[in-house]
Design an enzyme around this catalytic site. Structure first.
Site, PDB file in Angstrom:
ATOM      1  CE1 TYR A 108     124.022 -63.179  17.362  1.00 46.40           C
ATOM      2  CE2 TYR A 108     125.343 -63.630  19.315  1.00 46.40           C
ATOM      3  CZ  TYR A 108     125.260 -63.333  17.965  1.00 46.40           C
ATOM      4  OH  TYR A 108     126.406 -63.179  17.216  1.00 46.40           O
ATOM      5  CB  SER A 125     128.720 -65.866  18.462  1.00 42.03           C
ATOM      6  OG  SER A 125     128.997 -64.901  19.449  1.00 42.03           O
TER       7      SER A 125
END
Length: 229
Positions: free
Chosen positions: A108, A95
């Protein structure tokens, strides 16, 4: 389940990426059936939002088992087969959160930074054996991950509302970017305007970068259901 569409043929198998044995069995079955393994896309992931002081070991366990161990299990299953056959491409979905700070989503970001580290390191290890390895680093792609993410002491609805205000990229748009990046054997595949912007903020304008990250942190905290005392 077998699906045929637009001249293609796909088989769907349900499994838990956190279970190394299940992943290895699936990958080996594909290799045995087709006699080769061209690509391995480690794409499964979950989102988690919250202040670090509200997170338990159980929270960490859930996100690490899927986001990080899932990628490790897939890579470990595919890489030896590709090494032996002398070709193949492993694509691990990280990401943009793996390229910079993500306050109120630290867990995350931790998993995504780890994926970038794993993938870019293996990118150079594996090239000796003819195997390519790339990290996919999308930003706001319109998938269910934002709606289904876990909010820890945060109102998930408010988080989703904030995300929806951003200009979202469709999965098809990023898929085209990803495939072009894989064709070029890029170690990190990320929408180029965003990547350049991040590089500039990090290296040339650290003060602007800090202000931007603090702004996003304050926006995310509006979804917090607790007081900051």
């Amino acid at each position: 389940m077998i699906s045929k569409k637009k001249g293609g043929r796909a088989q769907f198998v349900k499994l838990d990426v956190a279970d190394a044995a299940q992943v290895e069995t699936m990958v080996n079955n594909v290799h045995m059936e087709h006699g080769r393994l061209d690509y391995m896309f480690n794409n499964a992931g979950i989102a988690m939002y919250g202040e670090l002081y509200n997170m338990s070991r159980e929270h960490w366990g859930r996100i690490v088992s899927v986001n990080l161990w899932g990628v490790i299990h897939g890579t470990q299953a595919a890489y030896p087969l590709m090494k032996k056959q002398g070709f193949g491409h492993i694509a691990n979905t990280a990401s943009v959160a793996g390229l910079g700070p993500s306050p109120t989503a630290a867990a995350y970001a931790t998993t995504k930074h780890a994926i970038v580290g794993l993938t870019t390191s293996l990118h150079y290890e594996a090239e000796t054996f003819g195997v390519k390895v790339s990290a996919l680093c999308p930003t706001f792609v319109n998938t269910p991950i934002f709606l289904k993410g876990e909010g820890i002491s945060m109102d998930q609805t408010k988080i989703y509302e904030q995300v929806q205000k951003k200009k979202m990229m469709s999965p098809e748009q990023f898929a085209r970017i990803a495939l072009k990046g894989l064709e070029r054997n890029e170690a990190i595949v990320c929408p180029m305007p965003l990547r350049r912007t991040m590089d500039i903020f990090f290296t040339l304008f650290p003060g602007v970068h800090r202000k931007l990250i603090r702004y996003f942190c304050n926006i995310a905290r509006k979804a917090n259901i607790n007081n900051f005392n």
